[in-house]
Design a protein around this motif. Structure first.
Motif, PDB file in Angstrom:
ATOM      1  N   ILE A  29       0.871  -1.171   0.000  1.00  0.00           N
ATOM      2  CA  ILE A  29       0.000   0.000   0.000  1.00  0.00           C
ATOM      3  C   ILE A  29       0.911   1.224   0.000  1.00  0.00           C
ATOM      4  CG2 ILE A  29      -1.764   1.287   1.257  1.00  0.00           C
ATOM      5  CD1 ILE A  29      -2.519  -1.447   2.573  1.00  0.00           C
ATOM      6  N   TYR A  30       0.771   2.056  -1.011  1.00  0.00           N
ATOM      7  CA  TYR A  30       1.600   3.243  -1.126  1.00  0.00           C
ATOM      8  C   TYR A  30       1.122   4.324  -0.163  1.00  0.00           C
ATOM      9  CZ  TYR A  30       2.541   0.855  -5.560  1.00  0.00           C
ATOM     10  OH  TYR A  30       2.853  -0.069  -6.511  1.00  0.00           O
ATOM     11  N   ARG A  31       2.060   5.079   0.362  1.00  0.00           N
ATOM     12  CA  ARG A  31       1.727   6.156   1.294  1.00  0.00           C
ATOM     13  C   ARG A  31       0.924   7.237   0.589  1.00  0.00           C
ATOM     14  NH1 ARG A  31       2.670  11.007   3.271  1.00  0.00           N
ATOM     15  NH2 ARG A  31       3.095  11.327   5.463  1.00  0.00           N
ATOM     16  N   ASP A  32       1.417   7.672  -0.560  1.00  0.00           N
ATOM     17  CA  ASP A  32       0.761   8.722  -1.330  1.00  0.00           C
ATOM     18  C   ASP A  32       0.948   8.467  -2.818  1.00  0.00           C
ATOM     19  OD1 ASP A  32      -0.230  10.702   0.645  1.00  0.00           O
ATOM     20  OD2 ASP A  32       1.899  10.885   1.166  1.00  0.00           O
ATOM     21  N   VAL A  33      -0.004   8.951  -3.590  1.00  0.00           N
ATOM     22  CA  VAL A  33       0.084   8.914  -5.046  1.00  0.00           C
ATOM     23  C   VAL A  33      -0.094  10.345  -5.539  1.00  0.00           C
ATOM     24  CG1 VAL A  33      -0.939   8.056  -7.190  1.00  0.00           C
ATOM     25  CG2 VAL A  33      -0.844   6.561  -5.162  1.00  0.00           C
ATOM     26  N   PHE A  34       0.896  10.829  -6.279  1.00  0.00           N
ATOM     27  CA  PHE A  34       0.843  12.171  -6.859  1.00  0.00           C
ATOM     28  C   PHE A  34       0.741  12.037  -8.371  1.00  0.00           C
ATOM     29  CE2 PHE A  34       2.725  12.956  -2.758  1.00  0.00           C
ATOM     30  CZ  PHE A  34       2.139  14.150  -2.367  1.00  0.00           C
ATOM     31  N   TYR A  35      -0.220  12.740  -8.923  1.00  0.00           N
ATOM     32  CA  TYR A  35      -0.472  12.708 -10.360  1.00  0.00           C
ATOM     33  C   TYR A  35      -0.033  14.044 -10.952  1.00  0.00           C
ATOM     34  CZ  TYR A  35      -2.900  12.110 -14.792  1.00  0.00           C
ATOM     35  OH  TYR A  35      -3.187  11.981 -16.129  1.00  0.00           O
ATOM     36  N   LEU A  39      -4.977   5.720 -15.619  1.00  0.00           N
ATOM     37  CA  LEU A  39      -4.150   5.768 -14.412  1.00  0.00           C
ATOM     38  C   LEU A  39      -4.974   6.224 -13.206  1.00  0.00           C
ATOM     39  CD1 LEU A  39      -0.962   7.375 -15.963  1.00  0.00           C
ATOM     40  CD2 LEU A  39      -1.053   5.118 -14.882  1.00  0.00           C
ATOM     41  N   LEU A  40      -5.669   7.335 -13.363  1.00  0.00           N
ATOM     42  CA  LEU A  40      -6.503   7.835 -12.267  1.00  0.00           C
ATOM     43  C   LEU A  40      -7.558   6.807 -11.876  1.00  0.00           C
ATOM     44  CD1 LEU A  40      -6.907  11.546 -13.395  1.00  0.00           C
ATOM     45  CD2 LEU A  40      -5.670  10.731 -11.368  1.00  0.00           C
ATOM     46  N   TYR A  87      -7.061   4.740  -3.602  1.00  0.00           N
ATOM     47  CA  TYR A  87      -6.182   5.907  -3.512  1.00  0.00           C
ATOM     48  C   TYR A  87      -6.928   7.144  -3.996  1.00  0.00           C
ATOM     49  CZ  TYR A  87      -2.381   2.513  -3.085  1.00  0.00           C
ATOM     50  OH  TYR A  87      -1.576   1.487  -2.670  1.00  0.00           O
ATOM     51  N   SER A  88      -6.515   8.279  -3.477  1.00  0.00           N
ATOM     52  CA  SER A  88      -7.004   9.572  -3.955  1.00  0.00           C
ATOM     53  C   SER A  88      -5.796  10.340  -4.467  1.00  0.00           C
ATOM     54  CB  SER A  88      -7.675  10.349  -2.815  1.00  0.00           C
ATOM     55  OG  SER A  88      -8.798   9.662  -2.345  1.00  0.00           O
ATOM     56  N   PRO A  89      -5.457  10.140  -5.744  1.00  0.00           N
ATOM     57  CA  PRO A  89      -4.260  10.809  -6.265  1.00  0.00           C
ATOM     58  C   PRO A  89      -4.321  12.320  -6.063  1.00  0.00           C
ATOM     59  CG  PRO A  89      -5.052   9.173  -7.821  1.00  0.00           C
ATOM     60  CD  PRO A  89      -6.110   9.314  -6.756  1.00  0.00           C
ATOM     61  N   ILE A  90      -3.204  12.871  -5.622  1.00  0.00           N
ATOM     62  CA  ILE A  90      -3.077  14.308  -5.400  1.00  0.00           C
ATOM     63  C   ILE A  90      -2.567  14.921  -6.707  1.00  0.00           C
ATOM     64  CG2 ILE A  90      -1.897  16.105  -4.078  1.00  0.00           C
ATOM     65  CD1 ILE A  90      -1.615  13.837  -1.847  1.00  0.00           C
ATOM     66  N   MET A  91      -3.356  15.851  -7.234  1.00  0.00           N
ATOM     67  CA  MET A  91      -3.009  16.472  -8.509  1.00  0.00           C
ATOM     68  C   MET A  91      -1.903  17.515  -8.300  1.00  0.00           C
ATOM     69  SD  MET A  91      -5.055  14.703 -10.252  1.00  0.00           S
ATOM     70  CE  MET A  91      -5.277  15.342 -11.883  1.00  0.00           C
ATOM     71  N   VAL A  92      -0.841  17.390  -9.074  1.00  0.00           N
ATOM     72  CA  VAL A  92       0.280  18.323  -9.019  1.00  0.00           C
ATOM     73  C   VAL A  92       0.165  19.221 -10.251  1.00  0.00           C
ATOM     74  CG1 VAL A  92       2.789  18.589  -8.941  1.00  0.00           C
ATOM     75  CG2 VAL A  92       1.689  16.598  -7.851  1.00  0.00           C
TER      76      VAL A  92
END
Length: 177
Positions: free
Chosen positions: A109-115, A142-143, A151-156
């Protein structure tokens, strides 16, 4: 499933992921580079050809990612240029049929996902085979795949590389408080 402190950097091809990962390494953070680039570079160094449009190529990438996950300590902060989940999205895009194999190997399980949002100019390089149109479809896949897994990818947003790195580090720190 094993909880990790791994941070996934994902997004459409040519959105600046590998450059951002290099910036993170420059800043002293531990990284895991993009598996497909390692494989392509390895074949090029041996002057062997590699067809990047095959299921064999996607399997090599997935296996490389699985192998890397086994080598890193889950408690350690590591910035990844794409996660194993990305292999599912690529398989969907190209109809390569490795989704089941990849899903069976999702052990972390990844800590965070940044998109990373797309950059204003789309430029291909030696390791990018996607057109702008297929890159956009891949971005949606991907999303979708990360969200299916909770996961709730954080948009960069679009910004210079150093600012993107600072944005990600700020987001990580704010979640720790």
């Amino acid at each position: 499933m094993i909880q990790t402190n791994w941070i996934i950097i994902t997004g459409e091809p040519r959105s600046g992921k590998s450059t951002l990962i290099e910036q993170m390494a420059f800043m002293g953070y531990r990284i895991c580079p993009e598996a497909s680039r390692i494989i392509i570079d390895d074949y090029k160094s041996r002057e062997e050809s590699l067809d990047c449009y095959t299921e064999h190529f996607e399997r090599l990438i997935a296996e490389q990612r699985i192998s890397a996950e086994k080598r890193f300590n889950p408690a350690e902060y590591v910035f990844w240029d794409r996660g194993l989940v990305d292999s599912i999205a690529f398989s969907r895009l190209y109809g390569r049929g490795i989704e089941h194999m990849v899903r069976s190997q999702l052990n972390y399980i990844y800590r965070d996902v940044f998109y990373l949002c797309e950059l204003p100019v789309y430029c291909s390089d030696y390791a990018t085979i996607e057109t702008k149109e297929s890159a956009e479809v891949l971005g949606k896949f991907l999303l979708d795949e990360y969200e299916k897994l909770g996961y709730s990818p954080i948009m960069v947003p679009q910004m210079d590389i150093k600012s993107r790195a600072e944005f990600i580090l700020d987001m990580i720190q704010s979640k720790e408080k």
